[in-house]
Design a protein around this motif. Sequence first.
Motif, PDB file in Angstrom:
ATOM      1  N   GLU A   1      -5.667  46.122 -36.032  1.00 34.11           N
ATOM      2  CA  GLU A   1      -6.905  46.849 -35.745  1.00 34.11           C
ATOM      3  C   GLU A   1      -7.654  47.165 -37.045  1.00 34.11           C
ATOM      4  O   GLU A   1      -7.122  47.833 -37.939  1.00 34.11           O
ATOM      5  CB  GLU A   1      -6.598  48.143 -35.001  1.00 34.11           C
TER       6      GLU A   1
ATOM      7  N   VAL B   1     -11.461  48.661 -38.062  1.00 32.67           N
ATOM      8  CA  VAL B   1     -12.639  49.291 -37.484  1.00 32.67           C
ATOM      9  C   VAL B   1     -13.727  49.412 -38.558  1.00 32.67           C
ATOM     10  O   VAL B   1     -13.541  50.093 -39.574  1.00 32.67           O
ATOM     11  CB  VAL B   1     -12.302  50.688 -36.932  1.00 32.67           C
TER      12      VAL B   1
ATOM     13  N   HIS C   1     -17.202  50.781 -40.256  1.00 36.77           N
ATOM     14  CA  HIS C   1     -17.930  52.063 -40.231  1.00 36.77           C
ATOM     15  C   HIS C   1     -19.222  51.921 -41.014  1.00 36.77           C
ATOM     16  O   HIS C   1     -19.319  51.171 -41.994  1.00 36.77           O
ATOM     17  CB  HIS C   1     -17.077  53.180 -40.857  1.00 36.77           C
TER      18      HIS C   1
ATOM     19  N   SER D   1     -14.440  49.843 -43.968  1.00 31.89           N
ATOM     20  CA  SER D   1     -13.668  49.495 -42.772  1.00 31.89           C
ATOM     21  C   SER D   1     -12.278  50.097 -42.912  1.00 31.89           C
ATOM     22  O   SER D   1     -11.617  49.941 -43.952  1.00 31.89           O
ATOM     23  CB  SER D   1     -13.558  47.972 -42.609  1.00 31.89           C
ATOM     24  N   SER D   2     -11.827  50.770 -41.871  1.00 32.15           N
ATOM     25  CA  SER D   2     -10.490  51.358 -41.857  1.00 32.15           C
ATOM     26  C   SER D   2      -9.512  50.413 -41.162  1.00 32.15           C
ATOM     27  O   SER D   2      -9.869  49.724 -40.208  1.00 32.15           O
ATOM     28  CB  SER D   2     -10.515  52.713 -41.153  1.00 32.15           C
TER      29      SER D   2
ATOM     30  N   GLN E   1     -19.869  45.273 -40.192  1.00 25.27           N
ATOM     31  CA  GLN E   1     -19.755  44.611 -38.885  1.00 25.27           C
ATOM     32  C   GLN E   1     -19.045  43.276 -39.028  1.00 25.27           C
ATOM     33  O   GLN E   1     -18.997  42.673 -40.106  1.00 25.27           O
ATOM     34  CB  GLN E   1     -21.156  44.398 -38.277  1.00 25.27           C
TER      35      GLN E   1
END
Length: 457
Positions: free
Chosen positions: A446, A448, A450, A254-255, A454
């Motif tokens: 934020e 995100v 990848h 996750s970024s 999830q």
Amino acid sequence: MFLWRLPQAVCLLSVCVSLTLGYEDDIEVNYGDSYYNEITEGEPLEPTAIPTQAPCKVTEMTKWDKLFSMLENSQMRENMLLQYSDDIIKVELGSLRGEMLKFVAQYGGACGVAVETAGRRMSMQMEARLKESLEHLRQDRSIAAGKSAGNSGNSHQETLLQQLLTVARTQASRLVKLENICLSNPGPVTPPEAKVEDLQQDVVSAEMLIALVTELAKTRSVLELAFKSAQQRHLPAGCETALLFPMRSRRIFSSVTPDLPLSLSSFTVCLWAKPVSVSNRTVLFSYGTKRNPYEIQLLLSGTRALFTVGGEAHLVEGRGVARGGIWTHICGAWSSEQGIASLWANGHRVAFTPGVAEGHVLPNGGSLQLGQEKNDGGVSGGSDGSGSQMPGFDGGFDAKLAFTGKMTGVNMWDSVLTEEEISQLALQDGEGCEQRGNVVGWGLTEIVPHGGAQFIN
């Protein structure tokens, strides 16, 4: 006439003389053998012979006679011992009964009041704990309202707690009545038979209370296990979402896009992690640039936690920190002023090292990610497997470093938090997720996912 009477007189006289002489002869014969009764002066006494008796003849006993004799003797001894034991027991029991009556008369009131007061306090404490447990269960049920299985389990536990509360209230009322009865007659008076029966009933009630306390302790242990299980199913510190890393893969990470530039001279990073398994090097939090991919690293290695700033040469290590399948709160804090770096686990400082990257300032423009770290070589791949590079990286990821499990409550501040602040963040039943960082705030910044990572509720 005279002549006739003279011969008659002579005859009569001769008859009298002859009778007298015969009587004297008889006396001499009768007492002739009693010479030993006569004591003569000047003559020594002769010893009298004592007649001896013949020895008694002892009849020889057969073996059966001897056996019967031994049995009779042993039976007599047993009877004597039993009688002696009965006498001793009767005397001792009588004295013991007297001492017990004196003790009950002297101390019965005070001991009864103390015991009942202690029992009442115990029941009140148990009732308070049960109410608190019921409140926690209600909160858990409200959080997991969408899960039918969880709801059914919580409703069952709530029903059980309601029954326990009812029993506790009933027992408390009984204890109050019993305490009032004991307080009404606290004097040191020898109780009559009726009072003795009341004391026996009180003893029975105390035994029932002990049994109830034992059952409540067992129920408490079962509820604690249920709470631990519920805590494992639900998220800690009031967090509502978590990141799931389903497997170890170089594509899953996750970024993070921070809210402030990362040109920092001090910071604190905290997060909750529940690893499925831990390898020799598992990345939780990583920040790096093209020049130095290892500016910040927060890692797990077996049961150890590792924290580095400015490169792997500066390492802070805490042992016995993490275990698979359990939520663990981990924080790393660093200040450039004296190069002080500290590592925290579950609200406790487990490592402290001075001189770590002293005077260093983190460079801006790097990439921040969760569950992976940037390396120098290799070919990176996008989440679609097309071979495109990962966002913000020229290198690739290593699947051996990937984190697998759940992560939540990721926050970062541009200052070093105090011990009290970190301890509050580490409370599983607290509201740590409500205290968000100003650089990275869980639920605001934020993040995100990848490659299969999830968000879950």
